[in-house]
Design a protein around this motif. Structure first.
Motif, PDB file in Angstrom:
ATOM      1  N   SER A 158       0.850  -1.191   0.000  1.00  0.00           N
ATOM      2  CA  SER A 158       0.000   0.000   0.000  1.00  0.00           C
ATOM      3  C   SER A 158       0.891   1.248   0.000  1.00  0.00           C
ATOM      4  CB  SER A 158      -0.900  -0.019   1.239  1.00  0.00           C
ATOM      5  OG  SER A 158      -0.119   0.080   2.416  1.00  0.00           O
ATOM      6  N   PRO A 159       0.330   2.423  -0.291  1.00  0.00           N
ATOM      7  CA  PRO A 159       1.145   3.639  -0.320  1.00  0.00           C
ATOM      8  C   PRO A 159       1.950   3.871   0.966  1.00  0.00           C
ATOM      9  CG  PRO A 159      -0.986   4.085  -1.280  1.00  0.00           C
ATOM     10  CD  PRO A 159      -1.049   2.685  -0.708  1.00  0.00           C
ATOM     11  N   GLY A 160       1.393   3.570   2.114  1.00  0.00           N
ATOM     12  CA  GLY A 160       2.112   3.721   3.379  1.00  0.00           C
ATOM     13  C   GLY A 160       2.938   2.503   3.738  1.00  0.00           C
ATOM     14  N   GLN A 161       2.894   1.494   2.901  1.00  0.00           N
ATOM     15  CA  GLN A 161       3.608   0.231   3.067  1.00  0.00           C
ATOM     16  C   GLN A 161       3.237  -0.503   4.350  1.00  0.00           C
ATOM     17  OE1 GLN A 161       7.777   0.721   2.269  1.00  0.00           O
ATOM     18  NE2 GLN A 161       7.374   1.538   0.243  1.00  0.00           N
ATOM     19  N   ALA A 162       2.017  -0.312   4.821  1.00  0.00           N
ATOM     20  CA  ALA A 162       1.552  -1.014   6.012  1.00  0.00           C
ATOM     21  C   ALA A 162       0.715  -2.236   5.657  1.00  0.00           C
ATOM     22  CB  ALA A 162       0.730  -0.083   6.887  1.00  0.00           C
ATOM     23  N   LEU A 163       0.314  -2.346   4.394  1.00  0.00           N
ATOM     24  CA  LEU A 163      -0.464  -3.490   3.930  1.00  0.00           C
ATOM     25  C   LEU A 163       0.183  -4.028   2.662  1.00  0.00           C
ATOM     26  CD1 LEU A 163      -4.043  -1.926   4.142  1.00  0.00           C
ATOM     27  CD2 LEU A 163      -2.952  -3.384   5.842  1.00  0.00           C
ATOM     28  N   ILE A 164       0.031  -5.312   2.450  1.00  0.00           N
ATOM     29  CA  ILE A 164       0.455  -5.911   1.181  1.00  0.00           C
ATOM     30  C   ILE A 164      -0.758  -6.645   0.632  1.00  0.00           C
ATOM     31  CG2 ILE A 164       1.969  -7.566   0.058  1.00  0.00           C
ATOM     32  CD1 ILE A 164       4.099  -6.827   2.085  1.00  0.00           C
ATOM     33  N   ASP A 165      -1.340  -6.061  -0.399  1.00  0.00           N
ATOM     34  CA  ASP A 165      -2.546  -6.607  -1.017  1.00  0.00           C
ATOM     35  C   ASP A 165      -2.150  -7.477  -2.201  1.00  0.00           C
ATOM     36  OD1 ASP A 165      -4.426  -5.334   0.685  1.00  0.00           O
ATOM     37  OD2 ASP A 165      -4.049  -3.458  -0.370  1.00  0.00           O
ATOM     38  N   LEU A 166      -1.987  -8.764  -1.938  1.00  0.00           N
ATOM     39  CA  LEU A 166      -1.584  -9.696  -2.981  1.00  0.00           C
ATOM     40  C   LEU A 166      -2.770  -9.997  -3.890  1.00  0.00           C
ATOM     41  CD1 LEU A 166       0.524 -12.090  -0.756  1.00  0.00           C
ATOM     42  CD2 LEU A 166       1.376 -10.381  -2.368  1.00  0.00           C
ATOM     43  N   PRO A 167      -2.498 -10.219  -5.171  1.00  0.00           N
ATOM     44  CA  PRO A 167      -3.597 -10.526  -6.083  1.00  0.00           C
ATOM     45  C   PRO A 167      -4.166 -11.905  -5.781  1.00  0.00           C
ATOM     46  CG  PRO A 167      -1.493 -10.779  -7.196  1.00  0.00           C
ATOM     47  CD  PRO A 167      -1.199 -10.217  -5.835  1.00  0.00           C
ATOM     48  N   GLY A 168      -5.402 -12.084  -6.142  1.00  0.00           N
ATOM     49  CA  GLY A 168      -6.029 -13.379  -5.909  1.00  0.00           C
ATOM     50  C   GLY A 168      -7.483 -13.349  -6.327  1.00  0.00           C
ATOM     51  N   THR A 169      -8.251 -14.220  -5.762  1.00  0.00           N
ATOM     52  CA  THR A 169      -9.645 -14.373  -6.160  1.00  0.00           C
ATOM     53  C   THR A 169     -10.558 -13.324  -5.546  1.00  0.00           C
ATOM     54  OG1 THR A 169     -10.006 -15.919  -4.352  1.00  0.00           O
ATOM     55  CG2 THR A 169      -9.374 -16.845  -6.480  1.00  0.00           C
ATOM     56  N   GLY A 170     -10.088 -12.610  -4.577  1.00  0.00           N
ATOM     57  CA  GLY A 170     -10.906 -11.609  -3.907  1.00  0.00           C
ATOM     58  C   GLY A 170     -10.671 -11.659  -2.418  1.00  0.00           C
ATOM     59  N   GLY A 178     -12.022  -9.724   5.206  1.00  0.00           N
ATOM     60  CA  GLY A 178     -11.974  -8.417   4.545  1.00  0.00           C
ATOM     61  C   GLY A 178     -10.590  -8.075   4.009  1.00  0.00           C
ATOM     62  N   ARG A 179     -10.560  -7.055   3.160  1.00  0.00           N
ATOM     63  CA  ARG A 179      -9.331  -6.656   2.472  1.00  0.00           C
ATOM     64  C   ARG A 179      -8.253  -6.159   3.437  1.00  0.00           C
ATOM     65  NH1 ARG A 179      -9.486  -6.975  -2.670  1.00  0.00           N
ATOM     66  NH2 ARG A 179      -7.689  -5.658  -3.076  1.00  0.00           N
ATOM     67  N   ARG A 180      -8.652  -5.403   4.460  1.00  0.00           N
ATOM     68  CA  ARG A 180      -7.659  -4.880   5.400  1.00  0.00           C
ATOM     69  C   ARG A 180      -6.963  -6.020   6.143  1.00  0.00           C
ATOM     70  NH1 ARG A 180      -6.428   0.205   7.878  1.00  0.00           N
ATOM     71  NH2 ARG A 180      -7.851   0.979   6.311  1.00  0.00           N
ATOM     72  N   SER A 181      -7.743  -6.985   6.583  1.00  0.00           N
ATOM     73  CA  SER A 181      -7.161  -8.139   7.264  1.00  0.00           C
ATOM     74  C   SER A 181      -6.234  -8.909   6.321  1.00  0.00           C
ATOM     75  CB  SER A 181      -8.272  -9.056   7.767  1.00  0.00           C
ATOM     76  OG  SER A 181      -7.743 -10.220   8.343  1.00  0.00           O
ATOM     77  N   ASP A 182      -6.644  -9.062   5.077  1.00  0.00           N
ATOM     78  CA  ASP A 182      -5.812  -9.750   4.092  1.00  0.00           C
ATOM     79  C   ASP A 182      -4.509  -8.989   3.858  1.00  0.00           C
ATOM     80  OD1 ASP A 182      -7.907 -11.524   3.897  1.00  0.00           O
ATOM     81  OD2 ASP A 182      -8.583 -10.819   1.933  1.00  0.00           O
ATOM     82  N   GLY A 183      -4.582  -7.665   3.803  1.00  0.00           N
ATOM     83  CA  GLY A 183      -3.392  -6.844   3.609  1.00  0.00           C
ATOM     84  C   GLY A 183      -2.443  -6.938   4.790  1.00  0.00           C
ATOM     85  N   LEU A 184      -3.002  -6.982   5.999  1.00  0.00           N
ATOM     86  CA  LEU A 184      -2.164  -7.145   7.195  1.00  0.00           C
ATOM     87  C   LEU A 184      -1.501  -8.523   7.215  1.00  0.00           C
ATOM     88  CD1 LEU A 184      -4.409  -5.470   9.900  1.00  0.00           C
ATOM     89  CD2 LEU A 184      -2.191  -4.666   9.085  1.00  0.00           C
ATOM     90  N   GLU A 185      -2.250  -9.530   6.790  1.00  0.00           N
ATOM     91  CA  GLU A 185      -1.674 -10.873   6.742  1.00  0.00           C
ATOM     92  C   GLU A 185      -0.545 -10.938   5.705  1.00  0.00           C
ATOM     93  OE1 GLU A 185      -2.864 -15.503   5.917  1.00  0.00           O
ATOM     94  OE2 GLU A 185      -4.461 -14.070   6.246  1.00  0.00           O
ATOM     95  N   ALA A 213       2.390  -9.362   7.358  1.00  0.00           N
ATOM     96  CA  ALA A 213       2.946 -10.197   8.422  1.00  0.00           C
ATOM     97  C   ALA A 213       3.726 -11.381   7.856  1.00  0.00           C
ATOM     98  CB  ALA A 213       1.832 -10.697   9.335  1.00  0.00           C
ATOM     99  N   ARG A 214       3.310 -11.900   6.720  1.00  0.00           N
ATOM    100  CA  ARG A 214       3.992 -13.061   6.140  1.00  0.00           C
ATOM    101  C   ARG A 214       5.376 -12.715   5.606  1.00  0.00           C
ATOM    102  NH1 ARG A 214       0.574 -17.791   4.485  1.00  0.00           N
ATOM    103  NH2 ARG A 214      -1.331 -17.519   5.689  1.00  0.00           N
ATOM    104  N   THR A 215       5.673 -11.447   5.459  1.00  0.00           N
ATOM    105  CA  THR A 215       7.019 -11.058   5.028  1.00  0.00           C
ATOM    106  C   THR A 215       7.994 -11.034   6.209  1.00  0.00           C
ATOM    107  OG1 THR A 215       6.638  -8.676   5.322  1.00  0.00           O
ATOM    108  CG2 THR A 215       6.120  -9.629   3.149  1.00  0.00           C
TER     109      THR A 215
END
Length: 82
Positions: free
Chosen positions: A37-49, A54-61, A64-66
């Motif tokens: 994300s622009p603030g680099q606090a989330l990583i929104d990986l591509p996928g099925t949706g 929710g998207r925020r939880s997915d971005g945090l995950e 965290a996986r990095t």
């Protein structure tokens, strides 16, 4: 991904040394950069949706996986990491 030559003396089973694992960690961490994300606090990986969380939880995950490859990369590099 370019890897250093195997060292069967140091690692008889795989031939892989710390340099191999550092190269893999660098590649994995570089691969997720475009999805930060622009603030680099989330990583929104591509996928099925988004998941049911929710998207925020997915971005945090995704962020965290990095931590595991980053921690392994940084811990033993003695400050010599990209």
């Amino acid at each position: 991904m370019p890897l250093p030559p195997e060292d069967r003396h140091l690692s008889p089973r795989t031939g892989w040394t710390r340099a191999h694992w550092e190269a893999v960690a660098d590649e994995l961490l570089t691969a997720v950069r475009p999805y930060a994300s622009p603030g680099q606090a989330l990583i929104d990986l591509p996928g099925t949706g988004p998941s049911w969380s929710g998207r925020r939880s997915d971005g945090l995950e995704g962020y965290a996986r990095t931590f595991l490859p980053a921690a392994l990369r940084i811990a033993g590099a003695g400050g010599d990491d990209p």
